[in-house]
Each structure stands twice: as C-alpha cells, then as structure tokens.
Scaffold this motif. Structure first.
Motif, mmCIF file in Angstrom:
data_model
loop_
_atom_site.group_PDB
_atom_site.id
_atom_site.type_symbol
_atom_site.label_atom_id
_atom_site.label_comp_id
_atom_site.label_asym_id
_atom_site.label_seq_id
_atom_site.Cartn_x
_atom_site.Cartn_y
_atom_site.Cartn_z
ATOM 1 N N ARG A 1 0.861 -1.193 0.000
ATOM 2 C CA ARG A 1 0.000 0.000 0.000
ATOM 3 C C ARG A 1 0.891 1.234 0.000
ATOM 4 O O ARG A 1 1.790 1.374 0.836
ATOM 5 C CB ARG A 1 -0.913 -0.025 1.231
ATOM 6 N N GLU A 2 0.595 2.110 -0.950
ATOM 7 C CA GLU A 2 1.445 3.258 -1.244
ATOM 8 C C GLU A 2 1.812 4.123 -0.025
ATOM 9 O O GLU A 2 2.957 4.543 0.125
ATOM 10 C CB GLU A 2 0.692 4.139 -2.234
ATOM 11 N N ASP A 3 0.836 4.377 0.844
ATOM 12 C CA ASP A 3 1.111 5.298 1.958
ATOM 13 C C ASP A 3 2.192 4.766 2.894
ATOM 14 O O ASP A 3 2.849 5.539 3.589
ATOM 15 C CB ASP A 3 -0.184 5.571 2.748
ATOM 16 N N LEU A 4 2.401 3.434 2.884
ATOM 17 C CA LEU A 4 3.410 2.858 3.782
ATOM 18 C C LEU A 4 4.830 3.188 3.337
ATOM 19 O O LEU A 4 5.776 3.083 4.117
ATOM 20 C CB LEU A 4 3.225 1.338 3.890
ATOM 21 N N LEU A 5 4.968 3.606 2.078
ATOM 22 C CA LEU A 5 6.301 3.973 1.569
ATOM 23 C C LEU A 5 6.911 5.116 2.386
ATOM 24 O O LEU A 5 8.131 5.229 2.493
ATOM 25 C CB LEU A 5 6.217 4.383 0.094
ATOM 26 N N ALA A 6 6.065 5.929 2.961
ATOM 27 C CA ALA A 6 6.552 7.098 3.716
ATOM 28 C C ALA A 6 7.245 6.680 5.013
ATOM 29 O O ALA A 6 7.956 7.474 5.627
ATOM 30 C CB ALA A 6 5.376 8.024 4.029
ATOM 31 N N ARG A 7 7.061 5.431 5.414
ATOM 32 C CA ARG A 7 7.646 4.996 6.690
ATOM 33 C C ARG A 7 9.142 4.686 6.613
ATOM 34 O O ARG A 7 9.818 4.673 7.637
ATOM 35 C CB ARG A 7 6.958 3.719 7.158
ATOM 36 N N SER A 8 9.651 4.364 5.431
ATOM 37 C CA SER A 8 11.043 3.877 5.334
ATOM 38 C C SER A 8 12.017 4.931 5.840
ATOM 39 O O SER A 8 11.966 6.083 5.404
ATOM 40 C CB SER A 8 11.379 3.530 3.886
ATOM 41 N N PRO A 9 12.914 4.539 6.758
ATOM 42 C CA PRO A 9 13.923 5.502 7.220
ATOM 43 C C PRO A 9 14.836 5.908 6.057
ATOM 44 O O PRO A 9 15.057 5.130 5.130
ATOM 45 C CB PRO A 9 14.723 4.718 8.267
ATOM 46 N N LYS A 10 15.329 7.133 6.133
ATOM 47 C CA LYS A 10 16.101 7.685 5.003
ATOM 48 C C LYS A 10 17.472 7.019 4.825
ATOM 49 O O LYS A 10 18.059 7.088 3.758
ATOM 50 C CB LYS A 10 16.297 9.200 5.198
ATOM 51 N N ASN A 11 17.982 6.421 5.890
ATOM 52 C CA ASN A 11 19.348 5.875 5.805
ATOM 53 C C ASN A 11 19.406 4.393 5.429
ATOM 54 O O ASN A 11 20.450 3.750 5.561
ATOM 55 C CB ASN A 11 20.062 6.081 7.150
ATOM 56 N N LEU A 12 18.295 3.838 4.932
ATOM 57 C CA LEU A 12 18.332 2.417 4.538
ATOM 58 C C LEU A 12 19.245 2.224 3.346
ATOM 59 O O LEU A 12 19.299 3.079 2.458
ATOM 60 C CB LEU A 12 16.927 1.952 4.135
ATOM 61 N N PRO A 13 19.942 1.079 3.273
ATOM 62 C CA PRO A 13 20.665 0.774 2.032
ATOM 63 C C PRO A 13 19.690 0.836 0.850
ATOM 64 O O PRO A 13 18.541 0.381 0.967
ATOM 65 C CB PRO A 13 21.173 -0.651 2.263
ATOM 66 N N THR A 14 20.141 1.398 -0.249
ATOM 67 C CA THR A 14 19.265 1.659 -1.404
ATOM 68 C C THR A 14 18.431 0.449 -1.821
ATOM 69 O O THR A 14 17.224 0.547 -2.042
ATOM 70 C CB THR A 14 20.127 2.116 -2.600
ATOM 71 N N MET A 15 19.101 -0.711 -1.911
ATOM 72 C CA MET A 15 18.415 -1.903 -2.412
ATOM 73 C C MET A 15 17.396 -2.464 -1.417
ATOM 74 O O MET A 15 16.564 -3.293 -1.779
ATOM 75 C CB MET A 15 19.443 -2.998 -2.746
ATOM 76 N N LEU A 16 17.489 -2.038 -0.159
ATOM 77 C CA LEU A 16 16.583 -2.575 0.863
ATOM 78 C C LEU A 16 15.404 -1.648 1.147
ATOM 79 O O LEU A 16 14.577 -1.923 2.005
ATOM 80 C CB LEU A 16 17.361 -2.852 2.157
ATOM 81 N N ASP A 17 15.359 -0.553 0.408
ATOM 82 C CA ASP A 17 14.322 0.455 0.593
ATOM 83 C C ASP A 17 13.225 0.231 -0.459
ATOM 84 O O ASP A 17 13.493 0.265 -1.668
ATOM 85 C CB ASP A 17 14.978 1.843 0.424
ATOM 86 N N TYR A 18 12.003 -0.018 -0.005
ATOM 87 C CA TYR A 18 10.911 -0.215 -0.972
ATOM 88 C C TYR A 18 10.757 0.976 -1.902
ATOM 89 O O TYR A 18 10.341 0.825 -3.060
ATOM 90 C CB TYR A 18 9.575 -0.436 -0.242
ATOM 91 N N ASN A 19 11.085 2.168 -1.423
ATOM 92 C CA ASN A 19 10.928 3.370 -2.252
ATOM 93 C C ASN A 19 11.751 3.291 -3.535
ATOM 94 O O ASN A 19 11.315 3.752 -4.589
ATOM 95 C CB ASN A 19 11.328 4.618 -1.468
ATOM 96 N N THR A 20 12.959 2.712 -3.424
ATOM 97 C CA THR A 20 13.824 2.574 -4.602
ATOM 98 C C THR A 20 13.101 1.802 -5.695
ATOM 99 O O THR A 20 13.044 2.216 -6.858
ATOM 100 C CB THR A 20 15.102 1.795 -4.218
ATOM 101 N N HIS A 21 12.526 0.664 -5.299
ATOM 102 C CA HIS A 21 11.920 -0.232 -6.292
ATOM 103 C C HIS A 21 10.570 0.296 -6.770
ATOM 104 O O HIS A 21 10.186 0.080 -7.910
ATOM 105 C CB HIS A 21 11.811 -1.631 -5.695
ATOM 106 N N ALA A 22 9.875 1.005 -5.880
ATOM 107 C CA ALA A 22 8.596 1.585 -6.280
ATOM 108 C C ALA A 22 8.843 2.706 -7.298
ATOM 109 O O ALA A 22 8.188 2.784 -8.336
ATOM 110 C CB ALA A 22 7.859 2.116 -5.063
ATOM 111 N N LYS A 23 9.835 3.551 -6.980
ATOM 112 C CA LYS A 23 10.123 4.692 -7.843
ATOM 113 C C LYS A 23 10.618 4.240 -9.211
ATOM 114 O O LYS A 23 10.230 4.802 -10.243
ATOM 115 C CB LYS A 23 11.188 5.549 -7.149
#
Ligand code: PMP
Length: 362
Positions: A210-232
């Motif tokens: 669910r899209e709104d959950l993307l806002a939860r990811s901490p900013k310092n996550l390794p790129t490949m482990l961040d859902y935002n990377t793959h969503a974007k």
C-alpha cells in the motif's frame, strides 16, 4: 510430455505445462525479436512489455487497487523477513507477529534484529497443527503492523480467512498460497511471496504494498533494501530477474485462462478434498497433521502408523513415479503439495496408490 511424472514438491514446484511449452518454444528466439528473453536488455521495449504485462495481469487477477504498488524483487521471501521491519517498523515501535510455523519463526527472528517484536499468538506447543482462533490473538493496539503467514508450507495449515487486526496494517507472507484463491488486497498493508510455488520459478519475489506505507522507510536504509527505490524505479532500479518475471508473466496468463482466482480456488478445494477424504476414510491408517478447520489446500501432511511404513510408502511412491512426497523433518511423514498447477489426475493417482498401499500393509 510423456516422461513427466507427478511432482508433489513443496517448492520449487510443478509449473503449468503450457507455460513450460511456450518458454521452451521461444527460448531460442522470442517471436519477432530473434533473441531469447535471457539475452535482451531489461530496458528493451520487449522486456518492458513482459514486465508491464505481468503486472497488469497480477492487478487484474487480484483486483489490486491503484493505491497499491506491485514490485518484483530478489532475495526470496526470506529477504522480506528483513525488509518488512526495516521499512515499516519505526524506531521505538513494536510489531505484532502471529507464529504458526517455522517460516513465521524465521520472520520473527529477523524482525528482532531490527526492533521490538510482540508475539500475538503461537501454536508451537501443538507442533503448529492449527491456526489460532481470533479470540486467542493478543494484539497490541499500538503495533506498527501485524505479520502472519497465510499458509504454513511445512505444517500444512492455512488461514481460512485473514485475522481481524484493527487499524494496524496487516502484512502477509503468502509464499505458499498466493493466487490459489481470491485475495482481498485492501485488507492488507503488504503482501509478499516467493514465486516458486504458485507464480513461477525461484529468484523473483512479488511484493504488493500500500502506497502510503512507503513514507515509513527511514532515510538511511541501504538503497536496495528500501521499498521506495523499487517503487520509484518500477522494479528496474537494477537488473531484475528477467527469466523469473518472464515465466511469471506466462503463468499469470495461464491463470487468467483458467478463469482466475475464484475458478482456481474451486479446483484447488476439490483436489484437496479428494486427498483429505482418503486420509479421513482410512480408519486411522493415514493420520493428518493439521486439525480440521486449519487444513491447507496447498500442502497436505499425514503420518503412517510407523516410520518404517513411511519409508516403505516413500520408496513405493518413487517406483510409482511420484516425487517430492517426503515431509519436512520437523513434522516427518508425508507431505503432498498440490499447488495451482498440480493436476487433479495426480491427486487421484496418489489416492489410488494410498488405498493400494494400505491394503498391502494395513
Ligand atoms: N515463507 C514461506 C511460507 C515459505 O514456504 C518459504 C519457502 N518455502 C519462505 C517463506 C522462504 O522463501 P524463500 O526460499 O523464497 O526465501
């Protein structure tokens, strides 16, 4: 197809024959492309069509609302054990986990490396032979999310419906029953599944988020482990598992041609009933592991009167050209995995074999 046998493996598992035939036919050259899917750029028009076609069919099959992202990731369902808490469990927060088998336990272990975990229920004391009741769930009203395993591959138990969890996002590990029945995606914050049972080969993991959950990811996550990377980047941040996605694309097409999730669910229930009826009707010779009400339509586990007989059963099954029937060591006995692509004729053949084995050894 004459040398194919009945494959009861828990995963990687049997795939639809039309999928294998099409993949084989086009492996030298995709029609009109002159190269195989294994050899083309993941940024080519051809692959883009495969990826988008796969996503479109997944959305159609499960009626996924536009507010959800569909991601194709790597690292198996096991990496999701880590990515879920890394992205969704805020510092100082706590997540609820419902423990119904070894895979739930592994998910707990990884989440504990990230933050606080509260076990809302566990059926370990009964060797995971059942799913907890709603009344047994001790949910924390402040939980960051509630994690559960929709089908327990090793123990052969399956949630008959999702737990009621209130406002917390529900996270489901649906690795071993995804798309085996209709799924109400809107009940979930996140669904993940390794592909190698109902979706395709190993190497690709489906994540519906669910899209709104993307806002939860901490900013310092390794790129490949961040859902935002793959969503974007629409699952194309780096080279995706192209062959896995291609086979998944063909499998989704096959599933739609079968009539979709409601139709496949009906067939899955029929197949499982044939097997459970044979177990229940054996006068106690075959003993099911899962309690009634918790039985899985995907993995059917049972024991025989002795380990000697189980050994004999497996040896005779091999001669009868059945593969993959040995149960996981934590349960023992026999496990027949009968995912979407497993034919009813194979279940009927197993039942007839079981009756024959019982007669000779009962
Ligand atoms: N969860 C469940 C329910 C599983 O059945 C499995 C694998 N059989 C996993 C997680 C782990 O999946 P993977 O091997 O893709 O990491």
């Amino acid at each position: 197809m004459t040398d194919r046998i009945f494959n009861f493996a828990a995963g990687p598992a049997v795939l639809p024959e039309p999928v294998l035939a099409e993949a084989q036919r086009d492996l030298m050259a995709l029609p009109g492309v002159g190269m195989s899917v294994l050899e083309i750029s993941h940024r080519s028009k051809t692959f883009e069509e495969i990826l988008l076609g796969c996503e479109a069919d997944i959305r159609k099959l499960a009626a996924i609302p536009a507010s959800y992202r569909v991601l194709f990731l790597q690292g198996g369902a096991s990496l999701q054990f880590s990515m879920v808490p890394m992205n969704l469990l805020p510092a100082g927060g706590s997540a609820d986990y419902i423990v119904t088998g070894s895979w739930s336990q592994k998910a707990v272990k990884e989440a504990q490396r990230v933050g606080a975990v509260h076990v809302a229920a566990s059926t370990e004391a009964e060797n995971f032979s059942r799913i907890p009741t709603q009344a047994e769930l001790e949910l924390d009203p402040r939980a960051a999310y509630v994690h559960f395993t929709t089908n327990n591959t090793i123990f052969g138990t399956q949630w008959q419906r999702e737990p009621e969890v209130g406002a917390a996002p529900l996270v489901g590990d649906a690795s071993s029953d995804i798309f085996s029945r209709p799924i109400d995606v809107q009940r979930y914050g996140l669904i993940y599944a390794g592909a190698q049972k109902n979706l395709g080969p190993s190497g690709v993991t489906l994540v519906i988020l669910r899209e709104d959950l993307l806002a939860r990811s901490p900013k310092n996550l390794p790129t490949m482990l961040d859902y935002n990377t793959h969503a974007k980047e629409k699952s194309l941040y780096n080279t995706p598992p192209v062959f896995g996605i291609y086979i998944m694309r063909l499998t989704m097409k096959w599933l739609l041609a079968q009539g979709g999730l409601a139709a496949i669910a009906e067939r899955n229930a029929e197949k499982a009933k044939v097997l459970y009826d044979a177990i229940d009707g054996s006068g106690g010779f075959y003993r099911p592991h899962a309690k009634p009400g918790s039985r899985s339509n995907m993995n059917v586990n049972f024991r025989l009167p002795s380990e000697e007989l189980e050994k004999g059963f497996l040896a005779a099954a091999k001669t009868a050209r059945f593969d993959g029937l040995k149960g996981h060591r934590s349960v023992g006995g026999i496990r027949a995995s009968i995912y979407n692509a497993f034919p009813k004729a194979g279940v009927e053949a197993l039942v007839s074999f079981m009756k024959d084995f019982h007669q000779k050894n009962g």
